[in-house]
Design an enzyme around this catalytic site. Structure first.
Site, PDB file in Angstrom:
ATOM      1  N   SER A  81     -30.058  21.447 -85.654  1.00  0.00           N
ATOM      2  CA  SER A  81     -30.219  20.261 -84.801  1.00  0.00           C
ATOM      3  C   SER A  81     -28.942  19.820 -84.105  1.00  0.00           C
ATOM      4  O   SER A  81     -28.977  18.968 -83.224  1.00  0.00           O
ATOM      5  CB  SER A  81     -30.699  19.096 -85.655  1.00  0.00           C
ATOM      6  OG  SER A  81     -29.709  18.785 -86.627  1.00  0.00           O
ATOM      7  N   GLY A  82     -27.817  20.392 -84.523  1.00  0.00           N
ATOM      8  CA  GLY A  82     -26.546  19.919 -83.996  1.00  0.00           C
ATOM      9  C   GLY A  82     -25.871  18.928 -84.929  1.00  0.00           C
ATOM     10  O   GLY A  82     -24.687  18.642 -84.794  1.00  0.00           O
ATOM     11  N   GLY A  83     -26.640  18.379 -85.868  1.00  0.00           N
ATOM     12  CA  GLY A  83     -26.078  17.386 -86.782  1.00  0.00           C
ATOM     13  C   GLY A  83     -24.885  17.927 -87.549  1.00  0.00           C
ATOM     14  O   GLY A  83     -23.822  17.304 -87.586  1.00  0.00           O
ATOM     15  N   PHE A  84     -25.047  19.107 -88.116  1.00  0.00           N
ATOM     16  CA  PHE A  84     -23.971  19.669 -88.926  1.00  0.00           C
ATOM     17  C   PHE A  84     -22.746  20.022 -88.084  1.00  0.00           C
ATOM     18  O   PHE A  84     -21.611  19.750 -88.468  1.00  0.00           O
ATOM     19  CB  PHE A  84     -24.460  20.902 -89.698  1.00  0.00           C
ATOM     20  CG  PHE A  84     -23.383  21.527 -90.530  1.00  0.00           C
ATOM     21  CD1 PHE A  84     -23.004  20.942 -91.740  1.00  0.00           C
ATOM     22  CD2 PHE A  84     -22.725  22.666 -90.113  1.00  0.00           C
ATOM     23  CE1 PHE A  84     -21.988  21.500 -92.508  1.00  0.00           C
ATOM     24  CE2 PHE A  84     -21.703  23.230 -90.877  1.00  0.00           C
ATOM     25  CZ  PHE A  84     -21.341  22.651 -92.076  1.00  0.00           C
ATOM     26  N   ASP A 116     -29.722  15.309 -88.450  1.00  0.00           N
ATOM     27  CA  ASP A 116     -29.314  14.669 -89.708  1.00  0.00           C
ATOM     28  C   ASP A 116     -27.843  14.303 -89.676  1.00  0.00           C
ATOM     29  O   ASP A 116     -27.099  14.690 -88.769  1.00  0.00           O
ATOM     30  CB  ASP A 116     -29.593  15.597 -90.891  1.00  0.00           C
ATOM     31  CG  ASP A 116     -28.825  16.908 -90.774  1.00  0.00           C
ATOM     32  OD1 ASP A 116     -28.480  17.307 -89.638  1.00  0.00           O
ATOM     33  OD2 ASP A 116     -28.573  17.547 -91.801  1.00  0.00           O
ATOM     34  N   GLN A 156     -30.550  15.121 -97.770  1.00  0.00           N
ATOM     35  CA  GLN A 156     -29.114  14.878 -97.884  1.00  0.00           C
ATOM     36  C   GLN A 156     -28.847  14.052 -99.144  1.00  0.00           C
ATOM     37  O   GLN A 156     -29.739  13.866 -99.958  1.00  0.00           O
ATOM     38  CB  GLN A 156     -28.588  14.173 -96.625  1.00  0.00           C
ATOM     39  CG  GLN A 156     -28.589  15.056 -95.378  1.00  0.00           C
ATOM     40  CD  GLN A 156     -27.494  16.123 -95.385  1.00  0.00           C
ATOM     41  OE1 GLN A 156     -26.688  16.214 -96.313  1.00  0.00           O
ATOM     42  NE2 GLN A 156     -27.493  16.967 -94.349  1.00  0.00           N
ATOM     43  N   GLY A 167     -26.104  19.785 -96.446  1.00  0.00           N
ATOM     44  CA  GLY A 167     -24.921  19.161 -97.020  1.00  0.00           C
ATOM     45  C   GLY A 167     -24.395  19.838 -98.270  1.00  0.00           C
ATOM     46  O   GLY A 167     -23.700  19.216 -99.061  1.00  0.00           O
ATOM     47  N   CYS A 190     -25.597  52.253-100.243  1.00  0.00           N
ATOM     48  CA  CYS A 190     -26.156  51.662 -99.022  1.00  0.00           C
ATOM     49  C   CYS A 190     -26.618  52.759 -98.069  1.00  0.00           C
ATOM     50  O   CYS A 190     -25.941  53.775 -97.908  1.00  0.00           O
ATOM     51  CB  CYS A 190     -25.100  50.792 -98.339  1.00  0.00           C
ATOM     52  SG  CYS A 190     -25.642  50.066 -96.773  1.00  0.00           S
ATOM     53  N   CYS A 227     -22.817  53.227 -93.284  1.00  0.00           N
ATOM     54  CA  CYS A 227     -22.487  53.939 -94.526  1.00  0.00           C
ATOM     55  C   CYS A 227     -22.911  55.406 -94.472  1.00  0.00           C
ATOM     56  O   CYS A 227     -22.323  56.248 -95.133  1.00  0.00           O
ATOM     57  CB  CYS A 227     -23.111  53.223 -95.722  1.00  0.00           C
ATOM     58  SG  CYS A 227     -22.257  51.665 -96.073  1.00  0.00           S
ATOM     59  N   HIS A 260     -22.958  46.570 -91.260  1.00  0.00           N
ATOM     60  CA  HIS A 260     -23.131  46.860 -92.695  1.00  0.00           C
ATOM     61  C   HIS A 260     -23.411  45.581 -93.485  1.00  0.00           C
ATOM     62  O   HIS A 260     -24.298  45.549 -94.343  1.00  0.00           O
ATOM     63  CB  HIS A 260     -21.907  47.556 -93.287  1.00  0.00           C
ATOM     64  CG  HIS A 260     -21.937  47.522 -94.775  1.00  0.00           C
ATOM     65  ND1 HIS A 260     -22.740  48.357 -95.530  1.00  0.00           N
ATOM     66  CD2 HIS A 260     -21.360  46.666 -95.672  1.00  0.00           C
ATOM     67  CE1 HIS A 260     -22.631  48.040 -96.802  1.00  0.00           C
ATOM     68  NE2 HIS A 260     -21.798  47.017 -96.921  1.00  0.00           N
TER      69      HIS A 260
END
Lengths: 395, 395
Positions: free
Chosen positions: A99-102, A152, A212, A239, A327, A332, A358
């Site tokens: 959302s851009g909140g973080f 948020d 949160q 959070g 892997c 690999c 990888h």
């Protein structure tokens, strides 16, 4: 009688203890959970082509986009004129947009939070900008992602109880406003990714709430209750991994996950190491995103089944073994540690390209193994052996 | 009676005027000529994976490696321990290695030339280094490339007649020493790329001579005569595209190409734009290498059938067309100019990755079209139309 179809469906197919293996159906494909979502901040998962994300090696069914970054560049008008984010970037599988909140939160001193929203200075040109639940919902409708996140507010890992409560309550009010604006936008047809004629889906976007409350278990519980009261298509734990002790993260997850609705997907935001993913699945989490495989790959660090390998180390100079002998990814199968070290030492782009490939293959394959072990009932054994092997140093 | 097999064979399959379409057979695959060789200076063609070089989009049959760069990093010992350059980098198709002469020359003031060889300071750590014909041959044997270049000395584009003669004569003497040392090394089994049991090839490396002489046609003629007298598996024109006028380049090619042996491949080193390639084919050249598609791609410039496109330009901000509407490469099939501009503006690695892919696809596809037009007898028409279209600005 009108049948009300949801934007997504989620079915649990198998469980093992608290771990769940499910099918998340979106208008752009079915996603097996638990799922790891590569992070495509600015419309590209850094250092890897979409063809590789779709290849058998990785087969990423859903990737992330970031509202904050895409809103600043190229901007909503460009995305709208292109017909949405899928068409703009050339990716027809599912997208989840943050959302851009973080991101705004992580700008630190550059931001100012009010009831209305968050004022901040752009990291691109220093210009004054403003994001709110309503604006975030508008941008995410224009992006046309399959899963939209509420706007948020994130409290720091060491927030006081009072600060954490204020922040959690603000997030709850913003969740209500996000919900209302989101519903309007869906009715208005603002969703640029809309897909009509979906058999059992309504063709629109899904909206996830975010829990949160920093390190405070009572706040986390209350935040979850308020989110469930509003009602979302899925629930995220936000959070975490923001500077708190790892033990705090597990305490919060142990507190919140068992209380989360069982019939909706549970998304742990921004987490984490391969060990974190497996341990979180064991606690009932279904969805993850993290920049570790891509960012660390660009910095010369590989994740392997036997721990991390730093390709810079001189000890690999003549080592013709692959990064990870267990892997089967194209890197690999083809390239030695000696060559990867050489590429890194000479500053060649190919170092970051190959390590990113990888690492994403390793994260996505780990989730594939997690799902198989849940289906077959062997998850506890898988978990134990996986963690043991990861502790063996790759160096 | 012992049958003497050559390291490579070259057959002209069709001609159109002076233009030739041929088959160059090496121990690691057959190369259709005229051919463009992507430049893989330090063991990687910058910004592109080997899988893409092998893909149908590009299908590069031979790439370049640089003795100078690989000798300094990772060094001959690492390459030897890996079993040669092919195994070190993970590329099983043909390789041509430059001798280091040009790179050392381009260090300018940092080098000192004597009869014995060239002393210079490493661009990596400033250490004093020394390259000679013998050392270059030893390194190229360890690299195990299919085609080895003699160690030459390159005069600047504006060299005086006296300087150009001195330089050309030194190159001739070094060509003799290169030839002798190369023969020794082949007998000693120093070639790390050796392939036994080749039907009509001897399994060893080929050695190409290099014609020098700056802008002086008489010196160029003499240089060619001396190279042919020594006898090589192929002949290159060096010392062009080093600051001289374009008209000088054409004068030299017009003078030299008609005199070059018809039954060996003719290689124009370090040239050039797509127009240069087509014009040089018209003058009888078979092989090319150039950093333009990769370097310019990283800098945001695309080559298209209608000229160059600079993805930075604001006019592409909302342009949903591909870079080149007549191109069928994976980048043009999937991505818009608007997205490529966005990637470039945000400094995303994917910008360079995608533009490098498209540019190499364009260069290699151009050579494919050149070959088809020679086979079908339409080369003059192709040449005329190609040059006309390229002059139309892509912007």
């Amino acid at each position: 009688m009108v049948e009300i179809k949801p934007p997504i469906t989620f079915e649990i197919e198998a469980t093992s203890g608290k771990a769940r293996a499910g099918l998340l159906k979106t208008r752009r494909g079915v996603i097996e959970t638990p799922v790891f979502m590569p992070v495509g901040t600015a419309g590209t998962v850094k250092g890897i082509r979409f063809e590789e994300l779709e290849s058998k090696d990785l087969d990423a069914r859903i990737i992330l986009g970031n509202t904050y970054h895409l809103w600043l560049r190229p901007g909503v008008e460009t995305i709208k004129l292109s017909g949405g984010l899928h068409r703009f970037i050339g990716w027809d599988r599912a997208l989840l947009t943050d959302s851009g909140g973080f991101q705004v939160w992580s700008l630190g001193a550059l931001r100012k939070i009010s009831e209305e929203g968050t004022a901040f200075r752009s990291h691109v040109d220093g210009s004054l900008q403003f994001l709110s639940p309503e604006i975030s919902m508008e941008v995410q409708a224009a992006l046309g992602s399959e899963i939209v996140m509420i706007f948020d507010e994130c409290a720091p890992g060491d927030a006081s109880a009072a600060d954490a409560r204020r922040s959690m309550e603000l997030t709850a009010r913003w969740a209500n406003r996000s919900r209302a604006k989101f519903a309007d936008l869906q009715l208005q047809g603002a969703d640029s990714g809309r897909k009509e004629n979906q058999a059992d889906l309504n063709g629109g976007q899904a909206l996830f709430g975010i829990v949160q409350g920093a390190a405070y278990r009572d706040l986390r519980r209350e935040s979850l209750e308020r989110m469930v009261e509003i009602g979302f298509d899925g629930y995220a734990i936000g959070g975490l991994s923001v500077g708190e002790e790892k033990s705090v993260m597990w305490e919060v997850i142990d507190e919140v996950a068992p209380l989360m609705p069982t019939r909706q997907p549970r998304y742990l935001m921004g987490v984490g190491t391969p060990e974190d993913l497996v341990e979180s699945v064991a606690r009932g989490i279904d969805m993850f995103d993290c920049v570790l495989p891509t960012r660390n790959g660009r910095n010369g660090q590989a994740f392997t089944a036997r721990g991390r390998v730093n390709v810079k180390n001189a000890q690999w100079a003549h080592d013709m073994r692959p990064l990870d002998e267990s892997c089967e990814c194209s890197v690999c199968r083809r390239h030695s540690r000696a060559f990867l070290r050489h590429l890194h030492q000479t500053g060649e782009m190919l170092a970051g390209i190959l390590l990113t490939h990888h690492n994403l293959a390793f994260f996505l394959d780990t989730m594939r193994r997690v799902r198989h072990s849940i289906w077959s009932g062997d998850f506890p054994k898988f978990r134990r052996e996986f963690i043991e092997r990861m502790r063996a140093s790759g160096e």
